[in-house]
Design a protein around this motif. Structure first.
Motif, PDB file in Angstrom:
ATOM      1  N   ARG A  57       0.813  -1.215   0.000  1.00 21.56           N
ATOM      2  CA  ARG A  57       0.000   0.000   0.000  1.00 21.56           C
ATOM      3  C   ARG A  57       0.847   1.265   0.000  1.00 21.56           C
ATOM      4  N   ALA A  58       1.954   1.275   0.739  1.00 19.28           N
ATOM      5  CA  ALA A  58       2.809   2.458   0.792  1.00 19.28           C
ATOM      6  C   ALA A  58       3.354   2.790  -0.592  1.00 19.28           C
ATOM      7  N   ASP A  59       3.786   1.764  -1.337  1.00 19.33           N
ATOM      8  CA  ASP A  59       4.284   1.995  -2.692  1.00 19.33           C
ATOM      9  C   ASP A  59       3.176   2.512  -3.599  1.00 19.33           C
ATOM     10  N   ALA A  60       1.978   1.959  -3.471  1.00 22.87           N
ATOM     11  CA  ALA A  60       0.848   2.411  -4.287  1.00 22.87           C
ATOM     12  C   ALA A  60       0.507   3.854  -3.963  1.00 22.87           C
ATOM     13  N   ASP A  61       0.533   4.224  -2.677  1.00 22.85           N
ATOM     14  CA  ASP A  61       0.252   5.604  -2.279  1.00 22.85           C
ATOM     15  C   ASP A  61       1.319   6.554  -2.817  1.00 22.85           C
ATOM     16  N   ALA A  62       2.581   6.156  -2.720  1.00 22.70           N
ATOM     17  CA  ALA A  62       3.674   6.987  -3.216  1.00 22.70           C
ATOM     18  C   ALA A  62       3.554   7.175  -4.721  1.00 22.70           C
TER      19      ALA A  62
END
Length: 160
Positions: A57-62
């Motif tokens: 999720r963090a990569d998708a948000d970034a």
């Protein structure tokens, strides 16, 4: 190390996400491939400031944050003063902005933009001196200080 990429903490998805605009629609891309290419180049430059190690999720948000920021930058670039088309002013400003977005020092334009300290409109309106790397800005400041000291010395000379 000075050469290491500065990683940017992305704003929480609450209020910052609510104020974000949407990326260019696919119809905009079909109508203007120059703008779509510019947005892709801006996104690639901004991606250098995310490490991609957050996972899931963090990569998708970034990724989403970078894409939205790139879209906002392109939109501000297109709608800026004297730039209602993709002509010479648009392209020159883009060519000036891209290297500044790739800089990795902590106070660079991209880091400030991704943290929300700088709007897209402000970023595309920065003078070239503020887009320069930190080392060049420091050298220019030192040169200006030396010039001021030299002028002051000349003023103190008798008959000057």
């Amino acid at each position: 190390a000075a050469g290491d990429a500065a990683q940017v903490a992305l704003p929480a998805s609450g209020m910052a996400a609510a104020t974000r605009t949407q990326p260019l629609s696919s119809s905009d891309e079909r109508l203007c491939p120059v703008r779509a290419k510019a947005r892709d180049m801006l996104a690639a430059a901004l991606r250098t400031h995310t490490d991609g190690t957050g996972g899931g999720r963090a990569d998708a948000d970034a990724h989403s944050h970078v894409e939205l920021s790139a879209s906002e930058l392109e939109r501000a670039l297109y709608r800026g003063p004297g730039r209602r088309d993709t002509g010479a002013v648009y392209r020159t400003t883009l060519r000036t902005l891209l290297p500044a977005l790739r800089q990795t020092d902590a106070g660079c334009v991209a880091a400030r933009l991704l943290r929300g300290e700088l709007s897209a409109e402000q970023a595309v309106s920065l003078p070239p001196a503020e887009l320069a790397p930190a080392e060049l800005r420091a050298a220019l400041a030192a040169k200006a200080a030396k010039r001021a000291a030299d002028e002051a010395a000349w003023e103190r000379l008798p008959g000057g």
